[in-house]
Design an enzyme around this catalytic site. Structure first.
Site, short mmCIF file in Angstrom:
data_model
loop_
_atom_site.label_atom_id
_atom_site.label_comp_id
_atom_site.label_asym_id
_atom_site.label_seq_id
_atom_site.Cartn_x
_atom_site.Cartn_y
_atom_site.Cartn_z
N GLU A 41 41.01 28.52 37.66
CA GLU A 41 41.41 28.00 36.34
C GLU A 41 42.65 28.75 35.84
OE1 GLU A 41 37.59 28.37 34.47
OE2 GLU A 41 36.84 26.74 35.73
N GLY A 89 32.27 23.66 38.62
CA GLY A 89 31.96 22.88 37.42
C GLY A 89 31.70 21.41 37.69
N HIS A 94 41.15 33.60 39.36
CA HIS A 94 40.27 32.44 39.25
C HIS A 94 41.11 31.17 39.29
CE1 HIS A 94 37.45 29.51 37.67
NE2 HIS A 94 36.49 30.37 38.00
N LYS A 148 33.51 32.35 31.14
CA LYS A 148 34.72 31.62 30.77
C LYS A 148 34.93 31.71 29.25
CE LYS A 148 33.99 28.89 34.85
NZ LYS A 148 34.22 27.68 35.61
N GLU A 195 35.55 30.46 46.16
CA GLU A 195 35.22 29.39 45.22
C GLU A 195 36.05 28.14 45.54
OE1 GLU A 195 33.40 31.03 41.35
OE2 GLU A 195 35.56 30.90 41.09
P1 PGA Z 1 30.51 26.86 38.04
O1 PGA Z 1 31.78 27.83 37.92
O2 PGA Z 1 29.35 27.71 38.47
O3 PGA Z 1 30.33 26.29 36.65
O4 PGA Z 1 30.85 25.82 39.04
C1 PGA Z 1 31.99 28.84 38.85
C2 PGA Z 1 33.23 29.61 38.51
O5 PGA Z 1 34.19 29.01 37.99
O6 PGA Z 1 33.31 30.84 38.74
#
Ligand code: PGA
Length: 253
Positions: free
Chosen positions: A109, A182, A107, A22, A176
């Site tokens: 995000e 997170g 992703h 990230k 995911e």
């Molecule tokens: P995380 O993130 O392992 O911190 O939960 C995974 C991702 O966003 O690919």
């Protein structure tokens, strides 16, 4: 699948463990990570592919330092145009020129904070493939969608729209669940396995590597990788620290 259960087809299973850094790590921090991380790969089975999806400013030096090693470099975005007036974006040629091999697309995000839609995700994925990059297509439902019983429909739609015109033999998918990213709140391994099985049933090429992502850590990787449908992990927070990412890559099977 020739009528065989996935567990009986282990010969075709391609394992890919990818870190998603990230917006973490300067160039100096990235190189410091490698110094601690690389020596811990000496016992890692050759069959496991290891990828670091890092910020743009680190890609060039990562790729030089990793030349001749088993670790591949990935980016976290790619624009669909070859070049043009697209302030803040990056092209496939810019990435491949510096040795990048993978790119994360879709992703959550990016979908949530930067307005990505299934259509722009699809455009980015096609661009990646046209430049010979392996896209890691992320799909996954929110907590609200899960609670409303929409998980399957959401993922199915993301796949259908995200894969229009795609070459399904040059692709990685990451399941995911947004509520697990997170948060420390991992999806139960059996449930991740079930959803990934559903994703696989929707693909033309059932050998596509499908990762799980969302709070993967040293404590849960062995259980996750013991699931027959899960071909690897996309790891955020726990990939930032060399010790913990090495433990994940060196999971016990
Ligand atoms: P995380 O993130 O392992 O911190 O939960 C995974 C991702 O966003 O690919």
């Amino acid at each position: 699948m020739n009528g065989l259960a996935r567990s009986e087809q282990s010969a075709v299973r391609r394992i890919i463990i990818a870190g998603n850094w990230k917006m973490y790590k300067t160039q100096a921090e990235a190189l410091e990570f490698l110094q601690a991380f690389l020596p811990q790969l000496s016992e890692t089975p050759e069959s496991r592919k290891v990828v670091l999806c890092a910020p743009f400013t680190t890609l060039s030096s990562l790729s030089k330092t990793l030349h001749g090693s088993r670790v591949r470099v990935g980016a976290q975005n790619i624009h669909w145009a070859k070049e043009g007036a697209f302030t803040g974006e990056i092209s496939g040629a810019m990435l491949t020129e510096i040795g990048v091999r993978y790119v994360v697309v879709g992703h959550s995000e990016r979908r949530q904070y930067f307005g990505e839609t299934d259509e722009t995700v699809n455009q980015r994925l096609l661009a990646a493939q046209s430049f010979g990059l392996l896209p890691i297509l992320c799909v996954g439902e929110s907590k609200q969608q899960r609670d409303a019983g929409e998980t399957e429909a959401v993922i199915s739609r993301q796949l259908e729209r995200g894969l229009v015109g795609a070459d399904q033999t040059n692709l990685v998918i990451a399941y995911e669940p947004i509520w697990a990213i997170g948060t420390g709140d991992t999806c139960a391994a059996e449930e991740a396995n079930r959803v990934i099985g559903l994703i696989r049933s929707q693909l033309k090429d059932t050998d596509v590597p499908i990762q799980y992502g969302g709070s993967v850590k040293p404590e849960n990787i062995d259980e996750i990788m013991a699931q027959p449908e899960i071909d690897g992990a996309l790891v955020g927070g726990a990939s930032l620290e060399a010790e913990s990412f090495a433990r994940i890559v060196n999971y016990q099977s």
